[in-house]
Each structure stands twice: as C-alpha cells, then as structure tokens.
Design a protein around this motif. Structure first.
Motif, PDB file in Angstrom:
ATOM      1  N   GLY A 122       0.679  -1.129   0.013  1.00 32.97           N
ATOM      2  CA  GLY A 122      -0.115   0.227  -0.333  1.00 32.97           C
ATOM      3  C   GLY A 122       0.798   1.623  -0.074  1.00 32.97           C
ATOM      4  N   THR A 123       2.812   1.377   0.380  1.00 28.96           N
ATOM      5  CA  THR A 123       3.006   2.389   0.297  1.00 28.96           C
ATOM      6  C   THR A 123       3.060   2.660  -1.637  1.00 28.96           C
ATOM      7  OG1 THR A 123       5.703   1.108   0.373  1.00 28.96           O
ATOM      8  CG2 THR A 123       4.092   1.857   2.911  1.00 28.96           C
ATOM      9  N   GLU A 124       3.413   1.520  -1.694  1.00 31.74           N
ATOM     10  CA  GLU A 124       3.568   1.717  -3.207  1.00 31.74           C
ATOM     11  C   GLU A 124       2.760   2.304  -3.868  1.00 31.74           C
ATOM     12  OE1 GLU A 124       4.531   0.035  -7.948  1.00 31.74           O
ATOM     13  OE2 GLU A 124       4.712  -1.871  -5.721  1.00 31.74           O
ATOM     14  N   LEU A 125       1.745   1.562  -4.022  1.00 31.19           N
ATOM     15  CA  LEU A 125       0.007   2.028  -4.372  1.00 31.19           C
ATOM     16  C   LEU A 125      -0.212   3.644  -4.234  1.00 31.19           C
ATOM     17  CD1 LEU A 125      -2.676   1.812  -6.219  1.00 31.19           C
ATOM     18  CD2 LEU A 125      -3.510   0.726  -4.054  1.00 31.19           C
TER      19      LEU A 125
ATOM     20  N   ASP B  11      10.064   0.848  -2.095  1.00 27.53           N
ATOM     21  CA  ASP B  11      10.730   1.694  -3.040  1.00 27.53           C
ATOM     22  C   ASP B  11      10.957   0.956  -4.443  1.00 27.53           C
ATOM     23  OD1 ASP B  11      12.938   3.571  -4.124  1.00 27.53           O
ATOM     24  OD2 ASP B  11      14.506   3.561  -2.937  1.00 27.53           O
ATOM     25  N   HIS B  12      10.177   1.573  -5.019  1.00 27.25           N
ATOM     26  CA  HIS B  12      10.114   1.146  -6.293  1.00 27.25           C
ATOM     27  C   HIS B  12      11.207   1.656  -7.241  1.00 27.25           C
ATOM     28  CE1 HIS B  12       7.210   0.182 -10.130  1.00 27.25           C
ATOM     29  NE2 HIS B  12       7.235  -1.259  -9.540  1.00 27.25           N
ATOM     30  N   ALA B  13      11.970   2.135  -7.326  1.00 30.39           N
ATOM     31  CA  ALA B  13      12.822   2.436  -7.905  1.00 30.39           C
ATOM     32  C   ALA B  13      14.000   1.876  -7.608  1.00 30.39           C
ATOM     33  CB  ALA B  13      13.212   4.488  -7.308  1.00 30.39           C
TER      34      ALA B  13
ATOM     35  N   GLN C 121      10.952   1.671 -11.023  1.00 30.05           N
ATOM     36  CA  GLN C 121      10.932   2.803 -11.654  1.00 30.05           C
ATOM     37  C   GLN C 121      10.705   3.901 -10.319  1.00 30.05           C
ATOM     38  OE1 GLN C 121       7.624   4.462 -14.535  1.00 30.05           O
ATOM     39  NE2 GLN C 121       7.380   2.453 -14.325  1.00 30.05           N
ATOM     40  N   PRO C 122      11.541   5.302 -11.003  1.00 31.95           N
ATOM     41  CA  PRO C 122      11.215   5.976 -10.115  1.00 31.95           C
ATOM     42  C   PRO C 122       9.418   6.571 -10.186  1.00 31.95           C
ATOM     43  CG  PRO C 122      13.332   7.226 -11.353  1.00 31.95           C
ATOM     44  CD  PRO C 122      11.860   5.488 -11.596  1.00 31.95           C
ATOM     45  N   HIS C 123       9.163   7.105  -9.145  1.00 33.65           N
ATOM     46  CA  HIS C 123       8.293   7.693  -8.705  1.00 33.65           C
ATOM     47  C   HIS C 123       8.006   8.643  -8.112  1.00 33.65           C
ATOM     48  CE1 HIS C 123       5.755   4.462 -10.741  1.00 33.65           C
ATOM     49  NE2 HIS C 123       6.645   3.270  -9.852  1.00 33.65           N
ATOM     50  N   PRO C 124       9.056  10.118  -8.562  1.00 35.03           N
ATOM     51  CA  PRO C 124       9.566  11.787  -7.349  1.00 35.03           C
ATOM     52  C   PRO C 124       7.486  11.755  -7.370  1.00 35.03           C
ATOM     53  CG  PRO C 124       9.737  11.724  -9.644  1.00 35.03           C
ATOM     54  CD  PRO C 124       9.082  10.127 -10.002  1.00 35.03           C
ATOM     55  N   VAL C 125       7.517  12.666  -6.200  1.00 35.76           N
ATOM     56  CA  VAL C 125       6.628  13.372  -4.940  1.00 35.76           C
ATOM     57  C   VAL C 125       6.584  14.831  -5.220  1.00 35.76           C
ATOM     58  CG1 VAL C 125       4.055  13.342  -4.033  1.00 35.76           C
ATOM     59  CG2 VAL C 125       5.351  11.039  -4.783  1.00 35.76           C
ATOM     60  N   HIS C 126       6.343  15.803  -5.969  1.00 35.11           N
ATOM     61  CA  HIS C 126       6.478  16.804  -5.736  1.00 35.11           C
ATOM     62  C   HIS C 126       5.117  17.264  -5.606  1.00 35.11           C
ATOM     63  CE1 HIS C 126      10.307  16.030  -7.207  1.00 35.11           C
ATOM     64  NE2 HIS C 126       9.209  15.658  -8.868  1.00 35.11           N
TER      65      HIS C 126
ATOM     66  N   ARG D  70      13.987   5.247   3.609  1.00 40.59           N
ATOM     67  CA  ARG D  70      14.802   5.954   3.014  1.00 40.59           C
ATOM     68  C   ARG D  70      14.816   6.277   1.855  1.00 40.59           C
ATOM     69  NH1 ARG D  70      19.468   3.345   6.861  1.00 40.59           N
ATOM     70  NH2 ARG D  70      18.828   4.729   9.033  1.00 40.59           N
ATOM     71  N   GLY D  71      14.795   5.255   1.038  1.00 41.56           N
ATOM     72  CA  GLY D  71      15.154   5.929  -0.430  1.00 41.56           C
ATOM     73  C   GLY D  71      13.512   6.094  -0.540  1.00 41.56           C
ATOM     74  N   LEU D  72      12.780   5.624  -0.290  1.00 42.27           N
ATOM     75  CA  LEU D  72      11.410   6.550  -0.786  1.00 42.27           C
ATOM     76  C   LEU D  72      10.663   8.091  -0.389  1.00 42.27           C
ATOM     77  CD1 LEU D  72       8.306   6.113  -1.778  1.00 42.27           C
ATOM     78  CD2 LEU D  72       7.485   4.537  -0.267  1.00 42.27           C
ATOM     79  N   ALA D  73      10.742   7.887   1.021  1.00 32.57           N
ATOM     80  CA  ALA D  73      11.339   9.106   1.802  1.00 32.57           C
ATOM     81  C   ALA D  73      12.161  10.607   1.244  1.00 32.57           C
ATOM     82  CB  ALA D  73      11.846   9.333   3.202  1.00 32.57           C
ATOM     83  N   ALA D  74      13.570   9.723   0.512  1.00 31.25           N
ATOM     84  CA  ALA D  74      14.251  10.742  -0.042  1.00 31.25           C
ATOM     85  C   ALA D  74      13.964  11.190  -1.993  1.00 31.25           C
ATOM     86  CB  ALA D  74      15.161   9.920  -0.932  1.00 31.25           C
ATOM     87  N   SER D  75      12.176  10.490  -2.171  1.00 32.07           N
ATOM     88  CA  SER D  75      12.022  10.703  -3.597  1.00 32.07           C
ATOM     89  C   SER D  75      10.520  11.868  -3.547  1.00 32.07           C
ATOM     90  CB  SER D  75      11.851   9.685  -4.547  1.00 32.07           C
ATOM     91  OG  SER D  75      10.750   9.121  -3.400  1.00 32.07           O
ATOM     92  N   ILE D  76      10.440  11.896  -2.140  1.00 32.85           N
ATOM     93  CA  ILE D  76       9.335  12.393  -2.210  1.00 32.85           C
ATOM     94  C   ILE D  76       9.708  14.391  -1.144  1.00 32.85           C
ATOM     95  CG2 ILE D  76       7.043  12.526  -0.728  1.00 32.85           C
ATOM     96  CD1 ILE D  76       6.904   9.716  -0.220  1.00 32.85           C
ATOM     97  N   ASP D  77       9.956  15.226  -2.201  1.00 30.37           N
ATOM     98  CA  ASP D  77       9.125  16.406  -1.259  1.00 30.37           C
ATOM     99  C   ASP D  77       8.965  16.832   0.046  1.00 30.37           C
ATOM    100  OD1 ASP D  77      10.915  17.171  -3.985  1.00 30.37           O
ATOM    101  OD2 ASP D  77       9.760  17.993  -4.382  1.00 30.37           O
TER     102      ASP D  77
END
Length: 479
Positions: free
Chosen positions: A203-206, A228-230, A403-408, A430-437
């Motif tokens: 559910g975190t990826e979704l 971290d789907h990236a 793949q990356p799913h950056p969140v802005h 840590r990787g997921l958090a880093a991809s989310i502003d």
C-alpha cells in the motif's frame, strides 16, 4: 508484503446485514454491510475502465467499505486504507476490525474510513482467477541447469496463460499505475476534494504512485512498511533477503533465551536449518497439506510468522513440531501464502511491478548464490525471489516495472520504516522518503512488519499526523 495479514482479517466469520441502499450526497449508493466487528459498516461499488486506453475492454467494479466518522461535527474527510499485498482486501480490513486498536480511535472519530479492493482482488469484479496449480511444489525455483530453468519457464508460462484465460483482459491491466488511477476515480465518487491515505507494505507503493500522479488531491499520507519501487530488482532481492535473515536471527536469539519459546535453550538456527534440510529430502509431513512439506513451504511459513512480534511464541511451537520425533509442519504450512485465495492476484500484480530480471540459468544461478550469502539460513523463501522466480516466463507484459515515482507538490508525507522489518528493509523507507519532497521518516527499532501492527509508538505518531497534518520531528525514532 502484507498478504497474510489481509487474508487473516478477511477470513473472520461475519454475518452480513441486508438493508436497502441509501443515496449519499457523493452520489454513491451505500448499503449497510454490518459485521460483528463493525456494525456501522457500509458498502458500495465504483466502476472503472479495465483499460483506459481501450474502452472496449469493459469495466471493473471495485468494492468499497466505509465506516462513517463517529464525530461528524469534527469530520476531517475520507481516509482511504490499503493493507498491503499486492492483493490485500481493504474492504475486509475495514469491515473486520483492521482499525479496531484503541490507539486508532481518533481516526474513527474524525474520518470516514474507506477501504477498497483493488482491481482484480477479493470482492471486486472481475476477479483475478488462476488454477491452484499456479503453485506447484514440484517446480524448482532455484534452477541450476538449463533443463530445470526451462521447466520453470514452461510452468510459469502455462500458469499465466491459464490465469489470462480465466480472468480476461483485466489480467493485462492489473498493474499499480492502473490501480492508482482507480483511486482518483474513487476520490471523485466520494465527493472529496482531497483524501488522506494509510498504506501498509504494498500500500505504500500504491499510495506513492497515486501521490506522484495527483499530488493536489492528497491531504495527508502515511506510508508504513515502505516499498521503494525505484530500486533495481537485483539489489532489492538481496536487500529483502538480508532483512528476512536479520529477523530470523533476532527471533532465534529471543527463542534461545526465553522460557516462553518451545525451543528455549537450543541452537535455534541450527534446528531451523535441520528442519528445512529434512523438508528438502521430503521427510517432514504436514497434516494440513496431507503430504510432505517442501523446504520452500516450511521457510515461507516461518517468514510469515515473523510479520508480527506477538507471534514469535507460536512460531517457536510450530517450528518445534516440524522438527519433532514425529514431525508435523502444519503450523508452518497453514501460514504460507501459496494456497491463499489471493495468490493469483499476488502473482499477477507482482509480475507487472516486479518482473523477472533473469536472462537464463547461469544468470539465475549467480543470483541464487548471492542470495545464499545474504541469507545463509532463510534463503529458501523471500518475497522478491518468489516474485521474480515466479515471473520468469510469465506471458503477460509488465506495465509497471521498477522505476522512480518522485512526488512533488503534496503536503508533508510520513514514511515509516523498520530497522528489523522482515519484508521491507529500512533502506527502502529511506529511499522512498528521499523521493518525496518534504517527507518525514519515522524509524522503528523494534521487530515485525509495519509499525501499525507492531508498535504502539508508531500508531500514536501515525494517528497524530493524519489528524493534524504535522509530521514528527526530524530523526524521530520508535524503540
């Protein structure tokens, strides 16, 4: 990543109440669907296109369950929940007490809690349907020869073609990108300008994919047990295997020193290795299966007991029984997911999101060797190896590979990761958090998969954030 927890909730015995539908301002026709655990539960369905690029593929009907806010005067909005999987039932999670902990009472007061079954799962239709032979205990998932590799490919191809014939075009569109767009359809049907989200494990990826697509529709979002789907699949395979090994080692240390463990005082890892080795020789019976358990089935059963810290005593008893004078691995095999009613959905969605990276038997053998180094005891089962070995030869093209799913552009989101989580390593959080502003990371140093199921401290932090929108302080830790 949550499949057993969701299945356990949905397996609860309930009595459904048939009551006439009542129309809401949102336009959804909610009907009462009371259970013993949640007498106020209401249910509805939402239609979504199976293939948004090809309307002729038809529609899917997503099942929803709602618990209306107990304090409507101070209602914040809708909180959508996904308990994991892939393939977990949000409907079952909501109806059968998934949020019944006293620590979560404020969520019940301030939000309409909405669970949904993603496309292809549980009560949504059409449902992903596969022959039970999708799991064949005779198939070698660690092939070291061309013949064994070809046999694995042939089995997976045949199983996938069977799933496709039984399910239809939805199987080719059961990916997380499509499911994330379904969330937007649900939001609109609910009549909400923005939603809050509580996602566990898968559910975190979704949730992250939805936030990347529709950041302006997110009010708050908890991503607990982060994926971290990236991450490249080969890296993710080894990281997850090492996390499972760490969790098994921590259980063994507790078990050896605790009078509450059936294997108290013994070398637990050696005992575990012996049981798995005997299962590999076909000499560990399972009364639940009516046949000897395989080494993969024994190892998977141990893995799934590691999800909840409170289940460690039960794991000790089940492991002791499997290695006794008259072995019975029932306590382990009844807890693995291979014969779960959602194993087909788990595999099909997994093959979209985590397709096989293997090019042939030599390549797969090299990765299997690295897996044994990363997890010298628990290498027989980890979820990413189950995905990637099971997707080797899968006939349906992957629509959402890593793949990356950056969140802005969202408000601050809360990511929760565990230093000793057996399924989702802390590095993934840590990787997921880093991809989310602007994301905040809450680190757990205790055991088990997800804070919601294992940590009162994490539950308090998650509820406080969802209600207030204020993330914990930088560097926050739950011990």
């Amino acid at each position: 990543m949550g499949i057993r927890q969701a299945a356990a909730v949905v397996a609860a015995v309930v009595i459904m109440a048939a009551v006439p539908a009542v129309a809401e301002a949102s336009g959804l026709p909610w009907r009462a669907c009371a259970t013993r655990q949640e007498p106020a539960a209401e249910c509805a369905t939402v239609e979504v296109p199976i293939d948004r690029a090809r309307p002729s593929a038809g529609v899917a009907r997503l099942a929803l369950a709602r618990l209306p806010a107990l304090d409507p005067a101070h209602r914040i909005g809708a909180l959508l929940v996904n308990p994991g999987g892939p393939g977990g039932s949000g409907v079952g999670f909501v109806q059968y007490g998934g949020l019944a902990s006293p620590d979560l009472a404020q969520l019940r007061q301030r939000f309409d809690i909405v669970g949904f079954d993603p496309r292809g799962d549980w009560y949504s239709t059409p449902r992903i349907t596969c022959d039970p032979a999708l799991w064949d205990p005779a198939v070698d998932r660690f092939p070291s020869t061309r013949r064994a590799f070809d046999a694995l490919v042939a089995h997976n191809r045949k199983a996938g073609e069977d799933c496709l014939a039984r399910t239809g075009p939805l199987l080719a569109n059961a990916d997380t990108q499509s499911a994330a767009e379904d969330i937007e359809t649900i939001r609109a049907a609910l009549g909400e300008q923005k939603i809050s989200w509580l996602g566990l494990s898968y559910g975190t990826e979704l949730g992250a994919v939805y936030a990347s697509k529709h950041p302006g529709r997110v009010r708050s979002m908890v991503l607990d047990g982060a994926v971290d789907h990236a991450r490249p699949l080969r890296q993710a395979i080894l990281e997850e295997a090492a996390a499972t090994e760490d969790a098994l080692g921590r259980f063994a240390t507790w078990c050896r020193g605790s009078a509450g463990c059936a294997l108290h005082g013994q070398d637990v890892l050696r005992f575990y290795d012996d049981v798995v080795a005997r299962a590999a020789r076909g000499t560990v019976w399972s009364s639940e299966l009516g046949r000897p358990a395989t080494a993969d089935e024994v190892s998977a059963g141990v893995y799934n007991h590691l999800y909840l810290r409170e289940e460690w005593p039960a794991l000790g008893r089940a492991l002791a029984a499997a290695g006794g004078e008259f072995p019975d691995a029932k306590g382990l095999t009844e807890r693995n997911q291979f014969r779960s009613p959602i194993y087909g959905a788990y595999r099909a969605i997994g093959c979209h999101d985590f397709p096989s990276p293997f090019t042939g038997p030599a390549d797969m053998a090299v990765m299997a060797g690295l897996l044994r180094v990363a997890a010298p005891h628990s290498w027989r089962y980890s979820e990413y190896w189950d995905f990637t070995s099971g997707c080797t030869g899968w006939p349906v093209p992957a629509k959402n590979p890593p793949q990356p799913h950056p969140v802005h552009g969202t408000p601050p989101l809360l990511v929760v990761g565990g230093a000793h989580d057996p399924a989702t390593p802390l590095a993934w959080a840590r990787g997921l958090a880093a991809s989310i502003d602007g994301a905040a990371l809450l680190t757990r140093t205790d055991d088990g998969h997800t804070g919601l199921f294992n940590s009162a401290c994490a539950r308090v932090a998650e509820v406080g954030y969802l209600v207030s929108g204020t993330v914990p302080a930088r560097g926050a830790v739950c011990g």
